[in-house]
Design a protein around this motif. Structure first.
Motif, short mmCIF file in Angstrom:
data_model
loop_
_atom_site.label_atom_id
_atom_site.label_comp_id
_atom_site.label_asym_id
_atom_site.label_seq_id
_atom_site.Cartn_x
_atom_site.Cartn_y
_atom_site.Cartn_z
N GLU A 170 -1.26 2.99 -7.37
CA GLU A 170 -0.27 2.03 -6.89
C GLU A 170 -1.00 0.86 -6.24
O GLU A 170 -1.75 1.04 -5.28
CB GLU A 170 0.65 2.70 -5.87
CG GLU A 170 1.69 1.80 -5.26
CD GLU A 170 2.72 1.33 -6.26
OE1 GLU A 170 2.72 0.11 -6.55
OE2 GLU A 170 3.51 2.16 -6.75
N ASP A 173 1.65 -2.31 -2.06
CA ASP A 173 2.10 -1.59 -0.88
C ASP A 173 2.03 -0.07 -1.06
O ASP A 173 3.03 0.64 -0.93
CB ASP A 173 3.54 -2.01 -0.55
CG ASP A 173 3.96 -1.58 0.84
OD1 ASP A 173 3.06 -1.38 1.69
OD2 ASP A 173 5.17 -1.40 1.08
N PRO A 175 1.63 3.84 -0.31
CA PRO A 175 1.81 4.67 0.89
C PRO A 175 0.53 5.40 1.31
O PRO A 175 0.40 5.78 2.47
CB PRO A 175 2.88 5.69 0.47
CG PRO A 175 3.51 5.13 -0.77
CD PRO A 175 2.44 4.33 -1.43
N HIS A 176 -0.38 5.64 0.36
CA HIS A 176 -1.62 6.36 0.66
C HIS A 176 -2.79 5.56 0.11
O HIS A 176 -2.70 4.95 -0.96
CB HIS A 176 -1.60 7.75 0.02
CG HIS A 176 -0.45 8.59 0.46
ND1 HIS A 176 -0.49 9.40 1.56
CD2 HIS A 176 0.80 8.74 -0.07
CE1 HIS A 176 0.67 10.02 1.71
NE2 HIS A 176 1.47 9.63 0.72
N GLU A 177 -3.89 5.57 0.85
CA GLU A 177 -5.06 4.80 0.44
C GLU A 177 -6.34 5.61 0.63
O GLU A 177 -6.44 6.43 1.54
CB GLU A 177 -5.17 3.50 1.25
CG GLU A 177 -4.04 2.53 0.99
CD GLU A 177 -4.15 1.27 1.85
OE1 GLU A 177 -3.63 0.24 1.41
OE2 GLU A 177 -4.76 1.33 2.94
N ARG A 230 0.60 6.50 -4.83
CA ARG A 230 1.90 7.07 -4.44
C ARG A 230 1.84 8.54 -4.77
O ARG A 230 1.44 8.92 -5.89
CB ARG A 230 3.03 6.37 -5.20
CG ARG A 230 4.42 6.73 -4.70
CD ARG A 230 5.46 5.79 -5.27
NE ARG A 230 5.24 4.42 -4.83
CZ ARG A 230 5.65 3.93 -3.67
NH1 ARG A 230 6.32 4.69 -2.82
NH2 ARG A 230 5.40 2.67 -3.36
#
Length: 234
Positions: A170, A173, A175-177, A230
């Motif tokens: 993703e 934006d 949600p997890h990186e 994501r």
């Protein structure tokens, strides 16, 4: 990004898909002692202009194996579906479910498979590959198939219900990186192994192309480096 897993299976449609960003995260994981395997649905044989598929397929397979090795991946499997004509459905799901059972991952990773690559509100938009769209949905479905003894009862592989998470690439934006500031050069080197393929895309030097792609896929507005995902439950 969760860290409570040991083995991951990264699933892509074509050689070089993983290297367009995800490989930077793979390098982080393998450096931390995680075991990562690659699964390619096709050999990318229709992806080299002017090079017949019978010649392009072996070239792209070898480039993918070399690029995987750069980021610590030694197990690369190809399913031999036809490049350009992947169809989301039982045939692809069956092959993916069998592979998930063979590799027995706790984390399954695949690339972004939305309809376009373009941020919301931007027009004209860049259309995502039909293969990417078909593969992504099939990967998510195949995780459940791999755990179900009755959907593909003819599979020889023992069912696997150990997938904890499905991570989908993703870029907008996420949600997890995963912080990849320490693996940028490995990611560039990994993509650069696709030399024959990249030479046909541009007159720019291969490494310059690779660096531009890695910058585009990892560089954040504040100058950091990350790969975004994501997550879905397995």
């Amino acid at each position: 990004m969760p860290d409570d897993w040991q083995r991951a299976l990264v699933v892509a449609a074509h050689p070089d898909d993983i290297e367009y960003g995800l490989a930077a995260a793979v390098a982080v994981w393998t450096a931390a002692g995680k075991e990562v395997h690659y699964l390619l649905a096709t050999r990318g044989e229709a992806g080299m202009e002017g090079v017949p598929p019978a010649e392009a397929g072996p070239i792209r397979e070898e480039e993918e194996r070399r690029s995987a090795a750069v980021v610590g991946v030694t197990e690369v499997e190809f399913l031999d579906h036809r490049d350009g004509t992947l169809v989301a459905g039982p045939e692809l799901r069956r092959d993916l479910a069998a592979a998930i059972r063979r590799h027995r991952p706790e984390l399954v990773v695949t690339g972004y498979f939305g309809a376009t690559w373009t941020p919301p509100g931007v027009s004209p938009a860049y259309v995502n590959s039909a293969d990417h769209r078909a593969l992504g949905q099939s990967v998510i479905d195949a995780v459940a198939d791999a755990a179900n003894e009755w959907i593909f009862p003819d599979l020889a592989e023992e069912r696997w219900s150990g997938v904890q998470y499905i991570a989908v690439g993703e870029m907008t934006d996420p949600p997890h990186e995963v912080d990849v500031s320490g693996t940028v050069e490995l990611a560039v080197a990994s993509l650069s192994e696709h030399g024959r393929y990249l030479e046909l895309l541009s007159d720019e030097p291969v490494e310059a192309q690779a660096r531009q792609v890695v910058d585009m896929s990892t560089l954040t507005e504040d100058g950091g480096r990350c790969v975004g995902f994501r997550l879905y439950w397995g």
